[in-house]
Design an enzyme around this catalytic site. Structure first.
Site, PDB file in Angstrom:
ATOM      1  N   SER A 126       0.838  -1.206   0.000  1.00 28.31           N
ATOM      2  CA  SER A 126       0.000   0.000   0.000  1.00 28.31           C
ATOM      3  C   SER A 126       0.865   1.245   0.000  1.00 28.31           C
ATOM      4  O   SER A 126       1.979   1.245   0.540  1.00 28.31           O
ATOM      5  CB  SER A 126      -0.862  -0.039   1.262  1.00 28.31           C
ATOM      6  OG  SER A 126      -1.450   1.207   1.492  1.00 28.31           O
ATOM      7  N   TYR A 151      -1.852  -1.739  10.958  1.00 32.32           N
ATOM      8  CA  TYR A 151      -2.148  -2.219   9.599  1.00 32.32           C
ATOM      9  C   TYR A 151      -1.013  -1.799   8.651  1.00 32.32           C
ATOM     10  O   TYR A 151      -0.459  -2.628   7.919  1.00 32.32           O
ATOM     11  CB  TYR A 151      -3.490  -1.659   9.092  1.00 32.32           C
ATOM     12  CG  TYR A 151      -3.660  -1.846   7.599  1.00 32.32           C
ATOM     13  CD1 TYR A 151      -3.964  -3.100   7.070  1.00 32.32           C
ATOM     14  CD2 TYR A 151      -3.464  -0.785   6.706  1.00 32.32           C
ATOM     15  CE1 TYR A 151      -4.082  -3.291   5.705  1.00 32.32           C
ATOM     16  CE2 TYR A 151      -3.580  -0.966   5.330  1.00 32.32           C
ATOM     17  CZ  TYR A 151      -3.887  -2.218   4.838  1.00 32.32           C
ATOM     18  OH  TYR A 151      -3.989  -2.411   3.483  1.00 32.32           O
ATOM     19  N   LYS A 155       2.179  -4.034   6.356  1.00 35.05           N
ATOM     20  CA  LYS A 155       2.588  -3.955   4.945  1.00 35.05           C
ATOM     21  C   LYS A 155       4.109  -3.741   4.856  1.00 35.05           C
ATOM     22  O   LYS A 155       4.790  -4.338   4.030  1.00 35.05           O
ATOM     23  CB  LYS A 155       1.841  -2.827   4.227  1.00 35.05           C
ATOM     24  CG  LYS A 155       0.340  -3.077   4.120  1.00 35.05           C
ATOM     25  CD  LYS A 155       0.043  -4.347   3.322  1.00 35.05           C
ATOM     26  CE  LYS A 155      -1.393  -4.771   3.367  1.00 35.05           C
ATOM     27  NZ  LYS A 155      -1.656  -6.100   2.817  1.00 35.05           N
ATOM     28  N   PHE A 180      -2.305   2.616  -4.647  1.00 35.48           N
ATOM     29  CA  PHE A 180      -2.817   3.888  -4.152  1.00 35.48           C
ATOM     30  C   PHE A 180      -4.308   3.638  -3.816  1.00 35.48           C
ATOM     31  O   PHE A 180      -4.602   2.598  -3.252  1.00 35.48           O
ATOM     32  CB  PHE A 180      -2.461   5.007  -5.139  1.00 35.48           C
ATOM     33  CG  PHE A 180      -0.995   5.371  -4.958  1.00 35.48           C
ATOM     34  CD1 PHE A 180       0.015   4.448  -5.263  1.00 35.48           C
ATOM     35  CD2 PHE A 180      -0.615   6.567  -4.367  1.00 35.48           C
ATOM     36  CE1 PHE A 180       1.357   4.724  -4.997  1.00 35.48           C
ATOM     37  CE2 PHE A 180       0.726   6.851  -4.107  1.00 35.48           C
ATOM     38  CZ  PHE A 180       1.711   5.930  -4.417  1.00 35.48           C
ATOM     39  N   LEU A 202     -13.880   6.828   1.295  1.00 38.02           N
ATOM     40  CA  LEU A 202     -14.664   7.912   0.694  1.00 38.02           C
ATOM     41  C   LEU A 202     -15.708   7.445  -0.330  1.00 38.02           C
ATOM     42  O   LEU A 202     -16.886   7.803  -0.233  1.00 38.02           O
ATOM     43  CB  LEU A 202     -13.688   8.908   0.035  1.00 38.02           C
ATOM     44  CG  LEU A 202     -14.331  10.089  -0.690  1.00 38.02           C
ATOM     45  CD1 LEU A 202     -15.125  10.964   0.278  1.00 38.02           C
ATOM     46  CD2 LEU A 202     -13.273  10.916  -1.412  1.00 38.02           C
TER      47      LEU A 202
HETATM   48  P1  NAD Z   1     -10.979  -7.541   1.093  1.00 40.76           P
HETATM   49  O1  NAD Z   1     -11.233  -7.587   2.563  1.00 40.76           O
HETATM   50  O2  NAD Z   1     -12.133  -7.235   0.212  1.00 40.76           O
HETATM   51  O3  NAD Z   1     -10.324  -8.917   0.613  1.00 40.76           O
HETATM   52  C1  NAD Z   1      -9.508  -9.707   1.444  1.00 40.76           C
HETATM   53  C2  NAD Z   1     -10.024 -11.138   1.361  1.00 40.76           C
HETATM   54  O4  NAD Z   1      -9.167 -11.974   2.152  1.00 40.76           O
HETATM   55  C3  NAD Z   1     -11.441 -11.305   1.907  1.00 40.76           C
HETATM   56  O5  NAD Z   1     -12.232 -12.026   0.977  1.00 40.76           O
HETATM   57  C4  NAD Z   1     -11.252 -12.094   3.204  1.00 40.76           C
HETATM   58  O6  NAD Z   1     -12.361 -12.934   3.464  1.00 40.76           O
HETATM   59  C5  NAD Z   1      -9.974 -12.864   2.929  1.00 40.76           C
HETATM   60  N1  NAD Z   1      -9.181 -13.209   4.114  1.00 40.76           N
HETATM   61  C6  NAD Z   1      -8.811 -12.405   5.128  1.00 40.76           C
HETATM   62  N2  NAD Z   1      -8.102 -13.095   6.034  1.00 40.76           N
HETATM   63  C7  NAD Z   1      -8.004 -14.369   5.589  1.00 40.76           C
HETATM   64  C8  NAD Z   1      -7.411 -15.558   6.077  1.00 40.76           C
HETATM   65  N3  NAD Z   1      -6.788 -15.590   7.264  1.00 40.76           N
HETATM   66  N4  NAD Z   1      -7.497 -16.682   5.344  1.00 40.76           N
HETATM   67  C9  NAD Z   1      -8.148 -16.691   4.155  1.00 40.76           C
HETATM   68  N5  NAD Z   1      -8.743 -15.594   3.636  1.00 40.76           N
HETATM   69  C10 NAD Z   1      -8.672 -14.447   4.352  1.00 40.76           C
HETATM   70  O7  NAD Z   1      -9.795  -6.497   0.865  1.00 40.76           O
HETATM   71  P2  NAD Z   1      -9.270  -5.832  -0.486  1.00 40.76           P
HETATM   72  O8  NAD Z   1      -9.676  -4.417  -0.481  1.00 40.76           O
HETATM   73  O9  NAD Z   1      -9.612  -6.672  -1.637  1.00 40.76           O
HETATM   74  O10 NAD Z   1      -7.710  -5.873  -0.211  1.00 40.76           O
HETATM   75  C11 NAD Z   1      -6.898  -6.925  -0.670  1.00 40.76           C
HETATM   76  C12 NAD Z   1      -5.476  -6.683  -0.235  1.00 40.76           C
HETATM   77  O11 NAD Z   1      -5.029  -5.422  -0.706  1.00 40.76           O
HETATM   78  C13 NAD Z   1      -5.261  -6.664   1.268  1.00 40.76           C
HETATM   79  O12 NAD Z   1      -4.011  -7.258   1.551  1.00 40.76           O
HETATM   80  C14 NAD Z   1      -5.221  -5.180   1.589  1.00 40.76           C
HETATM   81  O13 NAD Z   1      -4.482  -4.927   2.754  1.00 40.76           O
HETATM   82  C15 NAD Z   1      -4.518  -4.651   0.358  1.00 40.76           C
HETATM   83  N6  NAD Z   1      -4.798  -3.231   0.088  1.00 40.76           N
HETATM   84  C16 NAD Z   1      -6.096  -2.820  -0.033  1.00 40.76           C
HETATM   85  C17 NAD Z   1      -6.361  -1.476  -0.290  1.00 40.76           C
HETATM   86  C18 NAD Z   1      -7.791  -0.990  -0.403  1.00 40.76           C
HETATM   87  O14 NAD Z   1      -8.007   0.221  -0.310  1.00 40.76           O
HETATM   88  N7  NAD Z   1      -8.777  -1.836  -0.625  1.00 40.76           N
HETATM   89  C19 NAD Z   1      -5.306  -0.572  -0.419  1.00 40.76           C
HETATM   90  C20 NAD Z   1      -3.999  -1.028  -0.308  1.00 40.76           C
HETATM   91  C21 NAD Z   1      -3.748  -2.369  -0.061  1.00 40.76           C
HETATM   92  C1  UD1 Z   2      -7.248   4.585   3.449  1.00 38.07           C
HETATM   93  C2  UD1 Z   2      -6.464   3.850   4.517  1.00 38.07           C
HETATM   94  C3  UD1 Z   2      -5.093   3.465   4.002  1.00 38.07           C
HETATM   95  C4  UD1 Z   2      -5.200   2.689   2.696  1.00 38.07           C
HETATM   96  C5  UD1 Z   2      -5.951   3.592   1.708  1.00 38.07           C
HETATM   97  C6  UD1 Z   2      -6.077   2.966   0.347  1.00 38.07           C
HETATM   98  C7  UD1 Z   2      -7.305   4.869   6.580  1.00 38.07           C
HETATM   99  C8  UD1 Z   2      -6.974   5.777   7.729  1.00 38.07           C
HETATM  100  N1  UD1 Z   2      -6.335   4.716   5.671  1.00 38.07           N
HETATM  101  O1  UD1 Z   2      -6.650   5.810   3.271  1.00 38.07           O
HETATM  102  O2  UD1 Z   2      -4.415   2.680   4.918  1.00 38.07           O
HETATM  103  O3  UD1 Z   2      -3.927   2.386   2.204  1.00 38.07           O
HETATM  104  O4  UD1 Z   2      -7.251   3.855   2.241  1.00 38.07           O
HETATM  105  O5  UD1 Z   2      -7.260   2.271   0.217  1.00 38.07           O
HETATM  106  O6  UD1 Z   2      -8.357   4.278   6.512  1.00 38.07           O
HETATM  107  N2  UD1 Z   2     -12.905  11.166   3.492  1.00 38.07           N
HETATM  108  C9  UD1 Z   2     -13.910  12.047   3.826  1.00 38.07           C
HETATM  109  N3  UD1 Z   2     -15.064  11.534   4.344  1.00 38.07           N
HETATM  110  C10 UD1 Z   2     -15.276  10.192   4.516  1.00 38.07           C
HETATM  111  C11 UD1 Z   2     -14.227   9.287   4.148  1.00 38.07           C
HETATM  112  C12 UD1 Z   2     -13.053   9.815   3.648  1.00 38.07           C
HETATM  113  O7  UD1 Z   2     -13.775  13.260   3.685  1.00 38.07           O
HETATM  114  O8  UD1 Z   2     -16.326   9.798   5.003  1.00 38.07           O
HETATM  115  C13 UD1 Z   2     -11.651  11.693   2.921  1.00 38.07           C
HETATM  116  C14 UD1 Z   2     -10.422  11.374   3.761  1.00 38.07           C
HETATM  117  O9  UD1 Z   2     -10.182  12.379   4.689  1.00 38.07           O
HETATM  118  C15 UD1 Z   2      -9.333  11.301   2.676  1.00 38.07           C
HETATM  119  C16 UD1 Z   2     -10.080  10.829   1.414  1.00 38.07           C
HETATM  120  O10 UD1 Z   2     -11.462  11.090   1.675  1.00 38.07           O
HETATM  121  O11 UD1 Z   2      -8.845  12.578   2.440  1.00 38.07           O
HETATM  122  C17 UD1 Z   2      -9.872   9.364   1.135  1.00 38.07           C
HETATM  123  O12 UD1 Z   2     -10.186   8.630   2.293  1.00 38.07           O
HETATM  124  P1  UD1 Z   2     -10.172   7.029   2.333  1.00 38.07           P
HETATM  125  O13 UD1 Z   2     -11.029   6.518   1.256  1.00 38.07           O
HETATM  126  O14 UD1 Z   2     -10.496   6.624   3.727  1.00 38.07           O
HETATM  127  O15 UD1 Z   2      -8.672   6.629   1.958  1.00 38.07           O
HETATM  128  P2  UD1 Z   2      -7.289   7.072   2.658  1.00 38.07           P
HETATM  129  O16 UD1 Z   2      -7.512   8.004   3.756  1.00 38.07           O
HETATM  130  O17 UD1 Z   2      -6.387   7.506   1.572  1.00 38.07           O
END
Ligand code: NAD
Ligand code: UD1
Length: 341
Positions: A126, A151, A155, A180, A202
């Site tokens: 991330s 969290y 990473k 991102f 958001l």
């Molecule tokens: P998500 O929660 O939708 O998907 C994660 C999946 O992993 C889920 O289906 C959950 O059931 C499964 N899981 C969790 N723990 C498990 C375990 N112990 N054994 C088997 N399955 C398990 O999340 P996502 O948004 O798809 O994110 C996927 C990856 O990307 C994660 O590693 C997350 O940290 C990373 N990531 C996500 C974002 C984001 O904004 N969504 C941003 C940066 C990084």
């Molecule tokens: C979040 C995670 C970060 C992850 C990233 C990517 C947190 C604190 N951080 O960050 O670890 O890597 O997502 O998925 O959760 N906002 C509002 N109102 C809302 C929600 C958000 O104004 O109700 C604003 C926030 O202040 C921020 C932007 O929207 O400026 C994006 O927020 P969000 O979607 O939560 O993502 P990140 O803060 O970038």
């Protein structure tokens, strides 16, 4: 047909990646414990690609079950490891859950594959590893800063574990993708993001407000040193992000990597403010959004967007969707989900 294991493959980013892997001709096996997803997602995937992926319901914290899985499936060429817990706030109140679920599971998997002859591994990292970087856009050369949350720390430590292991495990090649902000859904509306309870992010908060599930969006602060005073992020369409995984996997399978551990930023390279995201939503949905400005949210960084030069030139991947396209897909998905609930 190469067999690829996708852990967390029924989750948000995982399910979109499974679709792109299948479309690229890979055979996919999914491991998921359904802690943040449902079996229904398999049907969504099949409706898009016509192929049902193999699914093993398994909790990666169960070491014995994980060992048995790898004994049974020895012909895996690549692993895309999404499975993790991802709620930043929860990681502060329950750090051990995060260290266990995000790191002990990674270690168990690596123990099972470190002696394999050839294995490609893609890690979900991330942009949070950069914290508030000093210069924008952020390149991969920017220093990793002390994590703000457990969290985020998982990473950073995850990358270190992989880098150290790839140094000694001759057959293991790793690419860590630093995402991102992923948003949006598949254009078919068969799969998308399904936040559990009140969304913290958001875009799902915007779409749930517009559909009437939430009363209004709170915009966290308009007194930041940015053009309109709201925070800036790099919002990337989840399908673009999914395709980056396929490109990274092929780079490893084709042995095009330069070192056994590589890192790439996966973003659009364009920063958008919270108000710009709202404007985009209003434009594509043709309705105005109920929102108000409130105080800052603790822990928010001012501005984060990617320098994507390395991903564009070395990986050979580039995001193609606009913010409007991503917001429209998020809105169409929200409407579909509410219709079927
Ligand atoms: P998500 O929660 O939708 O998907 C994660 C999946 O992993 C889920 O289906 C959950 O059931 C499964 N899981 C969790 N723990 C498990 C375990 N112990 N054994 C088997 N399955 C398990 O999340 P996502 O948004 O798809 O994110 C996927 C990856 O990307 C994660 O590693 C997350 O940290 C990373 N990531 C996500 C974002 C984001 O904004 N969504 C941003 C940066 C990084
Ligand atoms: C979040 C995670 C970060 C992850 C990233 C990517 C947190 C604190 N951080 O960050 O670890 O890597 O997502 O998925 O959760 N906002 C509002 N109102 C809302 C929600 C958000 O104004 O109700 C604003 C926030 O202040 C921020 C932007 O929207 O400026 C994006 O927020 P969000 O979607 O939560 O993502 P990140 O803060 O970038």
């Amino acid at each position: 047909m190469k067999k690829i294991l996708v852990t967390g493959g029924l989750g948000y980013i995982g399910s979109h990646t499974v679709v792109e892997l299948q479309l690229a001709g890979f055979e996919v096996i999914i491991i998921d414990n359904l802690s943040n997803s449902s079996k229904e997602v398999i049907h969504g995937i099949k409706n898009i690609t016509g192929v049902e992926p193999t699914f093993e319901e398994l909790d990666l914290r169960d070491k014995e079950a994980t060992i048995s899985f790898f004994k049974k499936h020895s012909a895996i060429s690549g692993i895309i490891h999404f499975a993790a817990s991802k709620a930043v706030g929860e990681s502060v109140t329950n750090p051990l859950l995060y260290y266990e679920n995000n790191l002990s599971t990674l270690i168990t998997i690596l123990q099972q594959i470190q002696h394999k002859e050839n294995i490609s591994f893609i890690f979900s990292s991330s942009c949070t590893v950069y914290g508030q970087a000093e210069t924008m856009p952020i390149s991969e050369k920017a220093p990793v800063q002390q994590a703000i949350s457990p969290y985020g720390n998982t990473k950073q430590i995850g990358e270190e574990i992989l880098q150290d292991t790839a140094k000694i495990a001759e057959g293991l090649q790793v690419i860590s993708l630093r995402y991102f902000n992923p948003i949006g859904a598949h254009s078919s509306t068969e799969i998308g993001e399904l936040p559990d309870g009140v969304p913290q992010n958001l875009v799902p908060f915007i779409t749930q407000t517009a559909i009437g599930l939430r009363q209004e969006l709170a915009v966290f602060g308009n007194d930041y040193p940015t053009e309109d005073g709201t925070c800036i992020r790099d919002y990337i369409h989840v399908v673009d992000l999914a395709k980056a995984h396929v490109t990274a996997l092929k780079r490893l399978l084709d042995e095009k990597h330069e070192t056994s551990f590589e890192v790439f930023n996966i973003g659009t390279g364009k920063g958008s403010s919270v108000l710009e995201v709202i404007e985009s939503f209003e434009r594509v949905s043709k309705q105005s959004l109920n929102y108000k400005i409130v105080g800052r949210r603790e822990g928010d960084v001012i501005s984060v967007y990617a320098d994507t030069t390395k991903a564009n030139t070395i990986l050979g991947w580039k995001a193609t969707s606009t913010l409007d396209e991503a917001m429209l897909s998020a809105w169409e998905w929200e409407q579909k989900v509410r219709k079927t609930k």
